[in-house]
Motif scaffolding. Structure first.
Motif, PDB file in Angstrom:
ATOM      1  N   ARG A  11      53.105  30.596  46.109  1.00 45.71           N
ATOM      2  CA  ARG A  11      52.619  31.198  44.841  1.00 45.71           C
ATOM      3  C   ARG A  11      53.547  31.785  44.204  1.00 45.71           C
ATOM      4  N   SER A  39      53.547  32.589  41.044  1.00 39.97           N
ATOM      5  CA  SER A  39      53.302  33.631  40.083  1.00 39.97           C
ATOM      6  C   SER A  39      53.813  34.906  40.830  1.00 39.97           C
ATOM      7  N   LYS A  90      46.488  18.814  42.847  1.00 41.15           N
ATOM      8  CA  LYS A  90      46.983  20.103  41.996  1.00 41.15           C
ATOM      9  C   LYS A  90      45.437  20.904  42.173  1.00 41.15           C
ATOM     10  N   LYS A 105      45.452  23.788  44.423  1.00 45.85           N
ATOM     11  CA  LYS A 105      46.353  24.838  44.241  1.00 45.85           C
ATOM     12  C   LYS A 105      45.897  25.785  43.164  1.00 45.85           C
ATOM     13  N   GLU A 106      46.319  26.927  43.340  1.00 46.75           N
ATOM     14  CA  GLU A 106      45.985  28.025  42.229  1.00 46.75           C
ATOM     15  C   GLU A 106      46.568  27.507  40.777  1.00 46.75           C
ATOM     16  N   ASP A 107      47.909  27.235  40.963  1.00 47.93           N
ATOM     17  CA  ASP A 107      48.467  26.922  39.658  1.00 47.93           C
ATOM     18  C   ASP A 107      49.137  25.383  39.990  1.00 47.93           C
ATOM     19  N   ALA A 108      49.223  24.790  38.945  1.00 45.11           N
ATOM     20  CA  ALA A 108      49.624  23.415  39.074  1.00 45.11           C
ATOM     21  C   ALA A 108      51.270  23.406  39.576  1.00 45.11           C
ATOM     22  N   ARG A 109      52.079  24.720  39.151  1.00 46.21           N
ATOM     23  CA  ARG A 109      53.363  24.705  39.762  1.00 46.21           C
ATOM     24  C   ARG A 109      53.431  24.936  41.348  1.00 46.21           C
ATOM     25  N   ASP A 110      52.555  25.539  41.767  1.00 49.59           N
ATOM     26  CA  ASP A 110      52.640  25.851  43.103  1.00 49.59           C
ATOM     27  C   ASP A 110      53.038  24.465  43.863  1.00 49.59           C
TER      28      ASP A 110
END
Length: 466
Positions: A144, A146, A174, A177-182
């Motif tokens: 995560r 964030s 993606k 995932k909560e966020d594309a960066r995860d």
RNA sequence: GGCGGCGUAGCCAAGUGGUAAGGCAGAGGUCUGCAAAACCUCCAGCAUCGGUUCGAUUCCGAUCGCCGCCUCCA
């Protein structure tokens, strides 16, 4: 004063180890799914120079290079071939060791394999799950981002405005995932026959980045001095390593980050599609020596792109030969009684220049220049007069010091000639005295075929292996 | 679209605000019976255009070209 360019600060900083006199170094090793190419080896030779130079400076070095022996490519290909992943990687591990040895790279103190450290990876993932920096989604575990405000501190990537243009390349999964960066820490494996490991959070296989966090911290501690690797690993691999490790421990992961720049071929990128992704073996097959390849790959400072050309490699071959001739010439030289100590100061100067060049973020180009200047100076001096014994010893000592770091002079030739060769040389000498040069040349040719190269000097015949 | 690096002689390249390391290749010479090895000599004004400066290859800006990163990658 030893200084390195630290990717974290983008500045050259004085190297101060965590523990006085010790240096703990981790470098990302190869994925053993294929033969490594010369671009890989440039990075590993950079690591070797780093390793050796730290020892030169008197540090007690712990040098760790991992082997990535599990990843999607390995899993897919071994599945296709119907063999286990260990059977698939084994021959490439053997080949890698052979290549590294041929390139005169010191063995690391530890060479951990990812598949031997699944337990350590699971421990880190569990810690991250417990402190809220990881979460489960569809059976897989993700980091995560964030929850880790420092994310991006290494690669300086800000995610505002730049993910847009690159979005075509963002993971297709993606949506899990909560966020594309995860990114994935643990990928669900639901097929019981597929490669996977059991963990409290489910059967799966590790994400790419977690292995380096697990293995570096296991062998070097939660905080260590230097983490090195290829520039392409800076993001996302190293950035993610930091997130995982610091996220789990709450401590600084590595103090210094050193990145080796890319190798270009004929000014173009090395790519399979361009057909220029030469392996070490490809180059050897063209008749070039490992020593020359090493020389070329280290002749440009690691932080700069290096343009590989075969013309340059040919030049490196000649250069390495000249260096070897030099050492042989000095060590075979007869000594005189003179009191002129000019070679002593030349050796001392060269050593100082070498060290100050290497201290400056491992500037191998300048270090080599110092060596070449000494070679020229001493050769020139020897053309004029004999060295004193002290001078000879000083020069040989300097060469040994240089080579303890660069490893480009190769083995010394101390082999004894066998009787047949010996008698041939004598026969040729007889012929020369009798001015029967036709016969003398014929014998020289015969010896050449036996790989013995002769040099006639004022002090008699000298030979070397060709 | 966001971000970074580089552009120095035929080739590989270091480096610096005050007229450019080193290696290879090339040319000529010395030594040698000839080779080999070695030595000596020669060989660039730093992509282009502007600007700053007493002075720039080195600082700033623009342009052109090349390489890379933006979740495969040494």
């Amino acid at each position: 004063m030893l200084r390195f360019h630290n990717t974290l600060s983008r500045e050259v900083e004085e190297f101060k180890p965590l523990d006085e006199g010790k240096a703990k170094v981790y470098i990302c090793g190869p994925t053993v799914w294929n033969f490594a190419h010369i671009g890989n080896f440039r990075t590993f030779i950079f690591g070797d120079i780093l390793h050796r130079y730290l020892e030169f400076k008197g540090f007690d070095v712990t040098y760790v290079m991992n082997l990535t022996d599990v990843d999607d490519r390995i899993i897919n290909e071994s599945a296709e071939r119907g063999i286990g992943i260990d059977d698939m990687t084994a021959p490439f591990i053997v080949a890698f060791h052979e290549d590294m040895a041929a390139l005169n790279c010191l063995e690391p103190d530890f060479e951990p394999r990812a598949t031997d450290h699944i337990g350590e990876m699971i421990d880190i993932i569990r810690a991250l799950l417990e402190n809220g920096k990881a979460y489960e989604s569809d059976g897989s575990i993700y980091y995560r981002i964030s929850a880790f405000p420092d994310y991006g501190k290494l690669s300086k990537i800000s995610f505002e405005g730049n993910i847009e243009g690159g979005s075509a390349r963002v993971d297709t999964d993606k949506y899990d995932k909560e966020d594309a960066r995860d990114f994935a820490l643990w990928k669900l494996v639901d097929d019981p026959d597929a490669t996977g490991w059991d963990a409290s959070f489910g059967r799966g296989r590790p994400g790419w980045h977690i292995e380096c966090s697990a293995m570096s911290m296991k062998y070097l501690g939660e905080t260590f001095d230097i983490h090195a690797g290829g520039i392409d690993l800076q993001f996302p691999h190293h950035e993610n390593e930091i997130a995982q490790s610091e996220g789990a421990t709450g401590k600084t992961f590595a103090n210094f980050w050193l990145h080796g720049e890319f190798l270009k071929i004929d000014n173009e990128k090395m790519a399979k599609s361009l057909g220029n992704d030469y392996t070490f073996r490809d180059i050897r097959d063209r008749g070039f020596s490992a020593l020359a390849i090493r020389y070329l790959l280290l002749s440009v400072p690691y932080g700069k792109q290096l343009n590989f050309t075969f013309e340059g490699l040919k030049g490196a071959e000649t250069t390495v030969e000249r260096l070897r001739n030099f050492r042989r010439l000095v060590s075979d030289s007869t000594t005189g009684n003179g009191i002129d100590g000019s070679a002593l100061s030349a050796a001392r100067t060269a050593l100082e220049q070498f060290e100050s060049a290497m201290d400056d973020d491992l500037n191998t180009s300048q270090a080599l220049a110092a060596i070449h200047n000494l070679v020229k100076e001493i050769n020139s001096l020897m053309a004029d007069r004999m060295l004193t014994k002290d001078e000879r010893d000083a020069v040989l000592h300097a060469v040994a010091k240089f080579d303890s770091v660069l490893g480009i002079f190769g083995e010394e030739e101390k082999e004894v000639l066998d009787e047949e060769i010996d008698s041939l040389i004598e026969e040729r000498e007889r012929a020369r005295r009798e001015r029967d040069f036709a016969k003398a040349d014929e014998i020289r040719d015969r010896l050449a075929e036996m790989n013995i190269i002769l040099e006639d000097t004022k002090d008699g015949v000298r030979w070397k292996r060709g």
